[in-house]
Scaffold this motif. Structure first.
Motif, PDB file in Angstrom:
ATOM      1  N   TYR A 229       0.853  -1.186   0.000  1.00 10.33           N
ATOM      2  CA  TYR A 229       0.000   0.000   0.000  1.00 10.33           C
ATOM      3  C   TYR A 229       0.892   1.239   0.000  1.00 10.33           C
ATOM      4  O   TYR A 229       1.973   1.224   0.587  1.00 10.33           O
ATOM      5  CB  TYR A 229      -0.847   0.092   1.272  1.00 10.33           C
ATOM      6  CG  TYR A 229      -1.862  -1.006   1.484  1.00 10.33           C
ATOM      7  CD1 TYR A 229      -2.607  -1.523   0.434  1.00 10.33           C
ATOM      8  CD2 TYR A 229      -2.094  -1.502   2.771  1.00 10.33           C
ATOM      9  CE1 TYR A 229      -3.555  -2.518   0.659  1.00 10.33           C
ATOM     10  CE2 TYR A 229      -3.042  -2.492   2.999  1.00 10.33           C
ATOM     11  CZ  TYR A 229      -3.766  -3.001   1.942  1.00 10.33           C
ATOM     12  OH  TYR A 229      -4.696  -3.966   2.173  1.00 10.33           O
ATOM     13  N   MET A 315      -4.796   5.965   2.113  1.00 14.93           N
ATOM     14  CA  MET A 315      -4.218   5.113   1.083  1.00 14.93           C
ATOM     15  C   MET A 315      -4.531   5.677  -0.295  1.00 14.93           C
ATOM     16  O   MET A 315      -5.665   6.038  -0.578  1.00 14.93           O
ATOM     17  CB  MET A 315      -4.755   3.693   1.166  1.00 14.93           C
ATOM     18  CG  MET A 315      -4.019   2.766   0.212  1.00 14.93           C
ATOM     19  SD  MET A 315      -4.720   1.127   0.152  1.00 14.93           S
ATOM     20  CE  MET A 315      -5.783   1.234  -1.254  1.00 14.93           C
ATOM     21  N   ARG A 317      -2.830   4.199  -3.216  1.00 18.63           N
ATOM     22  CA  ARG A 317      -2.527   3.210  -4.243  1.00 18.63           C
ATOM     23  C   ARG A 317      -2.088   1.900  -3.617  1.00 18.63           C
ATOM     24  O   ARG A 317      -1.548   1.888  -2.515  1.00 18.63           O
ATOM     25  CB  ARG A 317      -1.396   3.717  -5.149  1.00 18.63           C
ATOM     26  CG  ARG A 317      -1.219   2.911  -6.408  1.00 18.63           C
ATOM     27  CD  ARG A 317      -0.255   3.563  -7.369  1.00 18.63           C
ATOM     28  NE  ARG A 317      -0.201   2.828  -8.623  1.00 18.63           N
ATOM     29  CZ  ARG A 317      -1.075   2.975  -9.614  1.00 18.63           C
ATOM     30  NH1 ARG A 317      -2.081   3.819  -9.485  1.00 18.63           N
ATOM     31  NH2 ARG A 317      -0.960   2.271 -10.715  1.00 18.63           N
ATOM     32  N   SER A 318      -2.315   0.830  -4.351  1.00 15.06           N
ATOM     33  CA  SER A 318      -1.728  -0.453  -3.981  1.00 15.06           C
ATOM     34  C   SER A 318      -1.025  -0.990  -5.224  1.00 15.06           C
ATOM     35  O   SER A 318      -1.379  -0.628  -6.336  1.00 15.06           O
ATOM     36  CB  SER A 318      -2.811  -1.430  -3.522  1.00 15.06           C
ATOM     37  OG  SER A 318      -3.798  -1.566  -4.516  1.00 15.06           O
ATOM     38  N   PHE A 319      -0.029  -1.792  -5.015  1.00 15.23           N
ATOM     39  CA  PHE A 319       0.647  -2.407  -6.159  1.00 15.23           C
ATOM     40  C   PHE A 319       1.273  -3.708  -5.705  1.00 15.23           C
ATOM     41  O   PHE A 319       1.289  -4.018  -4.514  1.00 15.23           O
ATOM     42  CB  PHE A 319       1.701  -1.462  -6.762  1.00 15.23           C
ATOM     43  CG  PHE A 319       2.859  -1.139  -5.839  1.00 15.23           C
ATOM     44  CD1 PHE A 319       2.825  -0.012  -5.044  1.00 15.23           C
ATOM     45  CD2 PHE A 319       3.986  -1.954  -5.777  1.00 15.23           C
ATOM     46  CE1 PHE A 319       3.884   0.303  -4.199  1.00 15.23           C
ATOM     47  CE2 PHE A 319       5.055  -1.656  -4.945  1.00 15.23           C
ATOM     48  CZ  PHE A 319       4.996  -0.525  -4.146  1.00 15.23           C
TER      49      PHE A 319
ATOM     50  N   SER B 124      -7.875   3.786  -7.319  1.00 19.16           N
ATOM     51  CA  SER B 124      -6.711   3.179  -6.672  1.00 19.16           C
ATOM     52  C   SER B 124      -6.720   3.371  -5.162  1.00 19.16           C
ATOM     53  O   SER B 124      -5.956   2.745  -4.460  1.00 19.16           O
ATOM     54  CB  SER B 124      -5.425   3.765  -7.259  1.00 19.16           C
ATOM     55  OG  SER B 124      -5.410   5.157  -7.070  1.00 19.16           O
ATOM     56  N   SER B 125      -7.606   4.249  -4.656  1.00 18.67           N
ATOM     57  CA  SER B 125      -7.675   4.415  -3.211  1.00 18.67           C
ATOM     58  C   SER B 125      -8.551   3.345  -2.567  1.00 18.67           C
ATOM     59  O   SER B 125      -8.686   3.297  -1.355  1.00 18.67           O
ATOM     60  CB  SER B 125      -8.196   5.809  -2.864  1.00 18.67           C
ATOM     61  OG  SER B 125      -9.541   5.939  -3.264  1.00 18.67           O
ATOM     62  N   LEU B 126      -9.173   2.507  -3.382  1.00 18.06           N
ATOM     63  CA  LEU B 126      -9.931   1.374  -2.838  1.00 18.06           C
ATOM     64  C   LEU B 126      -9.059   0.124  -2.929  1.00 18.06           C
ATOM     65  O   LEU B 126      -8.138   0.059  -3.721  1.00 18.06           O
ATOM     66  CB  LEU B 126     -11.203   1.145  -3.652  1.00 18.06           C
ATOM     67  CG  LEU B 126     -12.129   2.335  -3.841  1.00 18.06           C
ATOM     68  CD1 LEU B 126     -13.341   1.931  -4.675  1.00 18.06           C
ATOM     69  CD2 LEU B 126     -12.571   2.886  -2.499  1.00 18.06           C
ATOM     70  N   ARG B 132      -3.096  -2.967 -13.156  1.00 19.92           N
ATOM     71  CA  ARG B 132      -3.252  -1.501 -13.230  1.00 19.92           C
ATOM     72  C   ARG B 132      -3.133  -1.058 -14.686  1.00 19.92           C
ATOM     73  O   ARG B 132      -2.177  -0.382 -15.055  1.00 19.92           O
ATOM     74  CB  ARG B 132      -2.186  -0.798 -12.373  1.00 19.92           C
ATOM     75  CG  ARG B 132      -2.151  -1.236 -10.912  1.00 19.92           C
ATOM     76  CD  ARG B 132      -3.362  -0.689 -10.144  1.00 19.92           C
ATOM     77  NE  ARG B 132      -3.366  -1.166  -8.769  1.00 19.92           N
ATOM     78  CZ  ARG B 132      -4.033  -2.231  -8.345  1.00 19.92           C
ATOM     79  NH1 ARG B 132      -4.739  -2.959  -9.202  1.00 19.92           N
ATOM     80  NH2 ARG B 132      -4.010  -2.577  -7.073  1.00 19.92           N
TER      81      ARG B 132
END
Lengths: 505, 315
Positions: A229, A315, A317-319, B124-126, B132
């Protein structure tokens, strides 16, 4: 364009770019072959952004030696290459006696490895340094030398410095075959063939496959996935050191094929974000970049144990990343199967019996920390092999790009007077100007995609994640590259943003 | 250009313009609007559809016409406008730091109105899993690309979230002959107005599904589909698509004033906020009415402040 080289580096990640930079130091004609459209698109793109001290690995290994040496020289390296580096220090925390044993082992190991500035701390001192940590901490291992750097910034700097000293970069050049005859290698790529006196295999997750184009399999890579995150700069200050919490029951976490547990790491990045992760999950597809529910669930569980009031509302972004774990393989039943445990040392191979084919297979943590050392290693080996001397014309300095948001007001004003495009702010969240975006496109090797701009300038990486600036960024890219906005992609591979027929077919 | 004003308004959209105009009407001498875009109008400039102005101007018009009216009023007033200029910060000493092509300057103000509007919450905040890829747009960003950029953003469209902007963009795409697969809303009510639901979806035969959400993004390169979860049955299914529009809610853009906020959340008396930067409004007309009140309040504050200043300088 020439087609004969002293050295061909395969892969333009951190390792490949540093290898190229160190090879040109010896005046070797070097080409970097990259299958994608830009540098830093593979495993270098996504990692924990940590510069390690060398407490985590066994004394006497090449990995440990390089890590300790690299850490000591990291300020100098970053100064030389114009890269932002924050030596924020780290706390490895534990809640129970099992964890305390791990900490003590690392502390002793660190001392043996010659790591300076490490101390065992009690709970009071730990909470004083990081008040948001969960209650019940028994002790922590403080390492003042731990730091953080942005992997893509470091990679860009190495690539630009390599290019400035004569290295060539060939993009969209996937290697499809390697042959050797009369002491020379021919590399077939999707953009044509080249001939070279040596090959440095820095192909990340695919380094094993490259080596197997010419040699029998001995080591293969088995990826594991780490989900992460990213928190907005609004959470800045929540932590000020890198925080490590390793699983305290080692036995449970050691089985490679299970949804393993790497504990939790939090990093206050040089851009003011907090990076949280990684999970450590089984993965089969080396090309996958997908995040997964089980990874998020593991992270959420670890967060609740280590930093329960982490402001997850921030949060942005997640990757996910893939870690290249090397294993020895052996023939069994007509195919190669994994044998033994994952190799923990760096796997540097000379499968042909001499350094003219040098493979870096499975350079995982602390690969970023050691990237320059590994590049240096390759260059010294080859220089000795070829009898090459250091080239006095080599210039190790790469000046940092202009970052308007970091400049004091008077300097901003002065620089806008010379280049008005530095005054036009394109990315509102991070305050990136049009001038910086143009610089990123004109740098060599330069940005050609929206993500390339993000990696080099930060534009699009803030709290709105490009909602505000992507269109403008595409228009600037198209204008500077002399193409249509519809031709610009997010990150190559058919990732068209605006459609002009390509994706509608 | 001077470096001191009685009132600086940050943001040249409907809120900033009406706030500035009202302040002048209430007697404020010199007012400056700072706008980051190339012309005044803000979000209205990309709203080519009708449905604006009924309450404020007494007639229905498009967003662009609404913006045109406001620009006309600015022209006929003594409000100064500085376009193509981004405010980087506001400091406690009432200085506004602004960057544009001619430099980076500190401008002093006796009062400041923040009218920076709002931004969209990105997908992207979820905690959505998957890849992506490209082809994922926030509704407002998509609207700007379509209406202002004149670009095509793709076909086979899934819209996630039923906010007004999402509905309007769904219609805009349908009008261009694009296939809008459906609008999917996590709650059991439509986020947008009944009017928009009828005019943007029903009229074009675009289905609206309640209690659905996207749990996974598919595709390398361009998006190839989404996993859609039916929250009632718990079932997940793959919906192929080439474009995903998100309309997940709007967040007031008030980062510029956050460093000046007191612990109780209030702001210094010289600093005002209005429009969507204060709280997200349902209509632009409502924004304009609120901004008038804010402009008047700022004028009132300045009247008192100037009286005091004169009093003290006289002493």
């Amino acid at each position: 364009m020439r087609t004969e080289y002293d050295a061909a580096v395969i892969g333009a990640g951190l390792l490949g770019c540093f290898a190229a930079r160190e090879l040109v130091r010896y005046g070797l004609h070097t080409v970097v072959l990259e299958e994608r459209e830009d540098i830093c698109t593979g495993i270098s793109r996504a990692n924990s952004a940590i510069v390690y001290t060398g407490c985590d690995t066994k004394p006497g290994t090449i990995k440990t030696e390089m890590c300790v040496r690299a850490n000591r020289g990291f300020d100098d390296l970053c100064r030389e290459l114009g890269v932002r580096f924050s030596r924020c220090g780290s706390l490895m925390i534990c809640f129970g006696s099992g964890g305390l044993e791990v900490l003590k082992k690392k502390y002793d190991q660190g001392l043996k490895n010659g790591v300076q500035g490490i101390r065992m701390l009690g709970p009071e001192e730990t909470y004083e340094m990081e008040p948001h940590l969960a209650s019940g901490i028994m002790a922590s291992l403080y390492a003042e030398g731990t730091g953080t750097v942005l992997p893509w910034e470091l990679c860009c700097a190495a690539a630009e410095n390599a290019a400035a000293n004569g290295a060539e970069f060939r993009f969209d050049s996937r290697v499809t075959g390697v042959t050797r005859s009369a002491g020379e290698y021919t590399i077939r790529t999707t953009s044509g063939d080249i001939r070279t006196r040596s090959v440095i295999d820095c192909a990340g997750l695919f380094a094993d496959e490259i080596q197997e184009m010419l040699f029998e399999p001995t080591v293969r890579l088995f990826p594991k996935r780490g989900d992460y995150y990213v928190l907005d700069t609004k959470a800045q200050g929540y932590i000020s050191h890198v925080i490590f919490h390793e699983p305290e029951d080692k036995k449970k976490s050691d089985e490679f094929d299970k949804g393993g547990d790497k504990g939790l790491t939090l990093v206050p990045t040089v851009e003011g974000n907090i990076l949280v992760g990684p999970s450590n999950m089984p993965a089969d597809d080396k090309r996958s970049r997908a995040t997964e529910r089980d990874g998020f669930e593991l992270l959420d569980r670890r967060i609740s144990e280590v930093v329960p009031d982490l402001p997850m509302r921030h949060m942005i972004r997640s990757f996910s990343s893939l870690r290249p774990n090397p294993f020895n393989v052996e023939l069994s039943g007509g195919g190669y199967v994994r044998s033994g445990k994952s190799i923990s040392n760096f796997t540097i191979m000379e499968p042909g019996g001499d350094p003219s084919f040098l493979s870096f297979i499975g350079i995982k943590t602390p690969g970023m920390t050691c990237a320059q050392q590994l590049g240096r290693y390759a260059a010294e080996k080859l220089a000795a092999y070829f009898g090459a001397e250091e080239d006095p014309r080599f210039d190790p300095v790469r000046s940092a790009p202009v970052r308007m948001a970091d400049l004091p007001l008077s300097e901003r004003d002065a620089i806008i007077k010379t280049r008005p495009d530095y005054g036009r702010i394109v990315c509102r969240c991070r305050g990136v100007s049009e001038g910086e975006i143009i610089d990123a496109i004109k740098s060599v090797p330069g940005a050609v995609t929206a993500d390339g701009i993000k990696r080099r300038t930060g534009a699009g990486g803030g709290r709105c994640q490009g909602g505000f600036c992507t269109q403008k960024t595409i228009e600037i890219l198209a204008r500077e590259l002399g193409c249509r906005p519809e031709d610009i992609t997010k990150d190559g591979c058919g990732s068209y943003i605006l459609t002009g027929g390509e994706t509608d077919a | 250009m001077r470096d001191a004003y009685d009132l600086i308004v940050i943001g040249g959209g409907p809120a900033g313009i009406t706030g500035a105009l009202t302040a002048v009407e209430c007697g404020v001498e010199d007012v400056l609007i700072i706008e980051r875009g190339d012309r005044l109008g803000g979000i209205l400039n990309q709203c080519t559809h009708s449905g604006f102005g009924m309450a404020y101007f007494g007639e229905e018009m498009t967003g662009t016409e609404f913006a045109g009216r406001l620009r006309e009023r600015i022209k006929g007033s003594k409000v100064e406008a500085m376009t193509g200029s981004m405010v980087l910060g506001i400091s406690e000493d009432r200085t506004v730091i602004v960057s544009n092509e001619s430099g980076c300057a500190r401008l002093h103000a006796r009062a400041v109105i923040l009218a920076t509007g709002c931004r969209e919450r990105p997908l992207s905040s979820l905690q959505v899993t998957g890849t992506r890829p490209s082809g994922v747009f926030e509704a407002g960003a998509a609207q700007k690309m379509l209406n202002l950029g004149g670009y095509d953003i793709g076909d086979d469209i899934v819209v996630l979230g039923s906010g007004d902007v999402g509905l309007v963009v769904a219609r805009c795409l349908a009008q261009r002959g694009r296939r809008v697969i459906g609008v999917f809303e996590i709650r059991d009510i439509c986020g947008g107005s009944d009017k928009n639901r009828t005019e943007c979806l029903d009229f074009y035969g675009i289905p609206l599904y309640f209690r659905h959400t996207v749990t996974r993004i598919h595709g390398d390169g361009r998006i190839s589909g989404v996993t859609m979860k039916d929250l009632d049955s718990g079932e997940e299914r793959f919906i192929p698509c080439k474009t995903l529009i998100t309309s997940l809610g709007l967040v007031p853009e008030r980062e510029l004033v956050e460093p000046l906020e007191y612990e109780n959340g209030s702001l210094p008396e010289w600093l005002f906020t209005c429009g969507d930067a204060r709280t997200v409004h349902d209509t632009v007309d409502a924004v304009a009415f609120e901004a008038e009140e804010t402009g008047a309040a700022a004028a009132e504050f300045l009247r008192e402040a100037l009286t005091n200043e004169r009093f003290y300088s006289f002493q």
